[in-house]
Design a protein around this motif. Structure first.
Motif, PDB file in Angstrom:
ATOM      1  N   ARG A   1      -6.283   1.761  -3.803  1.00  0.00           N
ATOM      2  CA  ARG A   1      -5.169   1.168  -3.062  1.00  0.00           C
ATOM      3  C   ARG A   1      -4.230   0.358  -3.938  1.00  0.00           C
ATOM      4  NH1 ARG A   1      -8.300  -0.704   2.541  1.00  0.00           N
ATOM      5  NH2 ARG A   1      -8.935   1.433   3.119  1.00  0.00           N
TER       6      ARG A   1
ATOM      7  N   ASP B   1      -1.168   2.367  -3.644  1.00  0.00           N
ATOM      8  CA  ASP B   1      -0.914   2.888  -2.298  1.00  0.00           C
ATOM      9  C   ASP B   1       0.320   2.203  -1.709  1.00  0.00           C
ATOM     10  OD1 ASP B   1      -1.013   3.679   0.416  1.00  0.00           O
ATOM     11  OD2 ASP B   1      -3.165   4.030   0.232  1.00  0.00           O
ATOM     12  N   GLU B   2       1.367   2.976  -1.450  1.00  0.00           N
ATOM     13  CA  GLU B   2       2.601   2.405  -0.926  1.00  0.00           C
ATOM     14  C   GLU B   2       2.555   2.197   0.581  1.00  0.00           C
ATOM     15  OE1 GLU B   2       5.796   4.861  -2.152  1.00  0.00           O
ATOM     16  OE2 GLU B   2       5.553   4.431  -4.299  1.00  0.00           O
ATOM     17  N   GLU B   3       1.630   2.871   1.275  1.00  0.00           N
ATOM     18  CA  GLU B   3       1.537   2.730   2.730  1.00  0.00           C
ATOM     19  C   GLU B   3       0.629   1.568   3.122  1.00  0.00           C
ATOM     20  OE1 GLU B   3       1.958   6.498   5.389  1.00  0.00           O
ATOM     21  OE2 GLU B   3       0.600   7.016   3.746  1.00  0.00           O
ATOM     22  N   ILE B   4      -0.508   1.460   2.479  1.00  0.00           N
ATOM     23  CA  ILE B   4      -1.473   0.399   2.802  1.00  0.00           C
ATOM     24  C   ILE B   4      -1.227  -0.763   1.858  1.00  0.00           C
ATOM     25  CG2 ILE B   4      -3.904  -0.207   3.060  1.00  0.00           C
ATOM     26  CD1 ILE B   4      -4.541   2.707   3.507  1.00  0.00           C
ATOM     27  N   THR B   5      -0.433  -1.706   2.296  1.00  0.00           N
ATOM     28  CA  THR B   5      -0.131  -2.885   1.507  1.00  0.00           C
ATOM     29  C   THR B   5      -1.075  -4.023   1.875  1.00  0.00           C
ATOM     30  OG1 THR B   5       1.494  -3.713   3.104  1.00  0.00           O
ATOM     31  CG2 THR B   5       2.281  -2.184   1.401  1.00  0.00           C
TER      32      THR B   5
ATOM     33  N   THR C   1      -0.813  -4.962   5.653  1.00  0.00           N
ATOM     34  CA  THR C   1      -0.849  -3.923   6.684  1.00  0.00           C
ATOM     35  C   THR C   1      -1.942  -4.244   7.697  1.00  0.00           C
ATOM     36  OG1 THR C   1      -0.108  -2.274   5.083  1.00  0.00           O
ATOM     37  CG2 THR C   1      -1.105  -1.460   7.125  1.00  0.00           C
TER      38      THR C   1
ATOM     39  N   LYS D   1      -3.372  -0.433  11.864  1.00  0.00           N
ATOM     40  CA  LYS D   1      -2.451   0.471  11.192  1.00  0.00           C
ATOM     41  C   LYS D   1      -3.146   1.182  10.031  1.00  0.00           C
ATOM     42  CE  LYS D   1       1.671   2.185  10.361  1.00  0.00           C
ATOM     43  NZ  LYS D   1       2.322   3.135  11.288  1.00  0.00           N
TER      44      LYS D   1
ATOM     45  N   ILE E   1      -3.458   5.285   9.405  1.00  0.00           N
ATOM     46  CA  ILE E   1      -3.054   5.947   8.153  1.00  0.00           C
ATOM     47  C   ILE E   1      -4.198   6.773   7.583  1.00  0.00           C
ATOM     48  CG2 ILE E   1      -2.324   5.543   5.769  1.00  0.00           C
ATOM     49  CD1 ILE E   1      -0.850   3.043   6.777  1.00  0.00           C
TER      50      ILE E   1
ATOM     51  N   ARG F   1      -4.255  10.851   7.124  1.00  0.00           N
ATOM     52  CA  ARG F   1      -4.468  11.474   5.816  1.00  0.00           C
ATOM     53  C   ARG F   1      -5.646  12.447   5.856  1.00  0.00           C
ATOM     54  NH1 ARG F   1      -3.838   6.248   1.731  1.00  0.00           N
ATOM     55  NH2 ARG F   1      -1.577   5.957   2.017  1.00  0.00           N
TER      56      ARG F   1
END
Length: 441
Positions: free
Chosen positions: A412, A415-419, A422, A426, A430, A434
């Motif tokens: 992670r 990982d640009e989606e799971i900040t 987050t 959410k 994600i 995936r």
């Protein structure tokens, strides 16, 4: 108190300016300190205030990121006000503007005036709440001396240091344990029992060249942490925490009985109540025991980071948010205390070791479902983990649960989606998306 805090905010970036201003006014210490002494005390006090503000600002940054009532534009303005460059000092005039009401924008595209005022009002309330009371030093008193305020000498048997006192021309001689190369500014700490003094020597640590690659660590309580290769560092740490927990729990139960006996005798036999309070309910020995326990934990954490960084030499390390750590003691109160020790020790050691080994610190990563998600196929399921064992219910991947968590934390980092902020729900969406996108059924 708040007015004084705001008034001296701009001095935090330039501590010498306040000293020069006081010297120009002919300031003299009301406590009888010499000019050299009060200047060092002033610098120490400003450093304490700066650390308190930095910690508060970091906390408020997290609150802003999670705030659901602020728009993206308002959050960007809030982060701009709380911004600190990687190199150089923080622009404290921006923080000061939060309290003074000055409308600063920096020439960038910002929300309209009403929204900027709303952001500053929110930051002001949040900082007031987080800052609380003014910072205070612990009972163990300490002060700094420069090379002109002490003299080191030796005899055939021992080394000593003579430190200046408030009386001109008089010095207190402190015997040292061992022989040391003493130079530069020193910090003298009077220990809680007031019968011993620690002399802290300031020195520049040896800084190693930056390494290559990335690593992930999963912090624990049976060991300090486990890395993404499955190696567990310092399992002795778990033994120390268990011993601390058992001792504190047993001691608390006994003291509760003594407190009950004390309250029963307050009216019936006041003399006996006073004897119980004086001889059986003191805190000096208990504090000393807790101090030794904490030092033991510090040693284990320090050794763990030394072993890990020397063996792996990573450039970046992925770790979870330290505020989510919980000590596994036998009661909530004791668990909270052990957890507090653990967080503070690891946070301090991590910052220092990152500097020594030139490790980049992107901040903690989101740890949601990190020990329940299969690193092979990506299936997130709480039933994948059973105790310390991980076995994926879809693909059958099997490994140590702590190693799996460290592997997912490492993944992670990019990982640009799971900040970091987050929400947990959410993250689950994600991960499931995936998994389905990979063609898994």
């Amino acid at each position: 108190m708040e007015y004084a805090r705001i008034k001296y905010l701009h001095y935090l970036g330039d501590k010498r300016a306040l000293r020069d201003e006081l010297v120009s006014r002919g300031f003299t210490s009301p406590f009888g300190l010499s000019a050299r002494m009060w200047k060092l005390c002033l610098e120490d006090a400003l450093f304490t205030l700066e650390r308190q503000w930095e910690a508060a600002i970091e906390t408020v940054r997290g609150l802003v990121a999670r705030h659901g009532g602020l728009t993206d534009e308002e959050k960007r303005y809030a982060f701009w006000l709380l911004y600190k460059p990687e190199k150089g000092s923080r622009p404290w005039e921006r923080v000061q503007a939060i309290f003074t009401g000055e409308d600063v924008t920096g020439g960038q595209v910002k929300p309209d005036e009403a929204d900027r005022l709303r952001v500053r009002n929110y930051l002001r309330r949040a900082l007031r709440r987080v800052l609380g009371k003014r910072p205070r030093v612990k009972k163990a008193r300490s002060f700094v001396v420069d090379p002109q305020m002490y003299r080191v000498f030796s005899t055939e048997k021992r080394q000593y240091i003579a430190v200046s006192t408030l009386t001109p021309g008089e010095r207190v001689v402190v015997p040292l344990a061992g022989v040391h190369a003493v130079k530069g500014n020193l910090r003298l700490v009077l220990l809680p029992d007031e019968r011993a003094v620690e002399v802290h020597i300031s020195c520049e640590p040896a800084v190693f060249l930056p390494g290559d690659g990335e690593a992930g660590i999963d912090l624990g309580v049976t060991e300090v942490f486990t890395d993404d290769t499955g190696r567990k560092y310092r399992p002795e740490y778990g033994e120390a925490l268990k011993e601390i927990s058992d001792y504190l729990l047993d001691k608390s139960r006994k003291r509760q009985k003594l407190w009950a006996l004390y309250r029963e005798n307050l009216e019936r036999d006041p003399a006996k109540a006073r004897r119980i309070r004086k001889h059986n309910l003191g805190v000096l020995k208990q504090r000393e025991r807790c101090r030794r326990f904490r030092r033991r934990c510090e040693n284990e954490v320090n050794r763990a980071f030394n072993e890990f960084l020397k063996a792996r030499r990573p450039r970046v390390v992925a770790y979870e948010d330290l505020s989510r750590l919980r000590g596994k003691a036998k009661s909530r109160g004791l668990s909270r205390r052990v957890s507090m020790w653990q967080r503070s020790i690891i946070r301090e050691r991590m910052g220092f070791k990152w500097f020594v080994y030139s490790v980049e610190d992107p901040g903690p990563v989101n740890a949601a479902y990190s020990s329940q998600t299969c690193p092979a196929c990506g299936w997130p399921d709480p039933q994948n983990r059973s105790g310390d064992t991980f076995k994926c219910r879809k693909c059958g991947f099997t490994a140590d649960a702590d190693r799996v968590a460290a592997m997912n934390l490492k993944a992670r980092l990019r990982d640009e989606e799971i900040t970091r902020y987050t929400p947990r729900s959410k993250v689950k969406e994600i991960l499931l998306r995936r998994y389905s996108g990979n063609g898994a059924v």
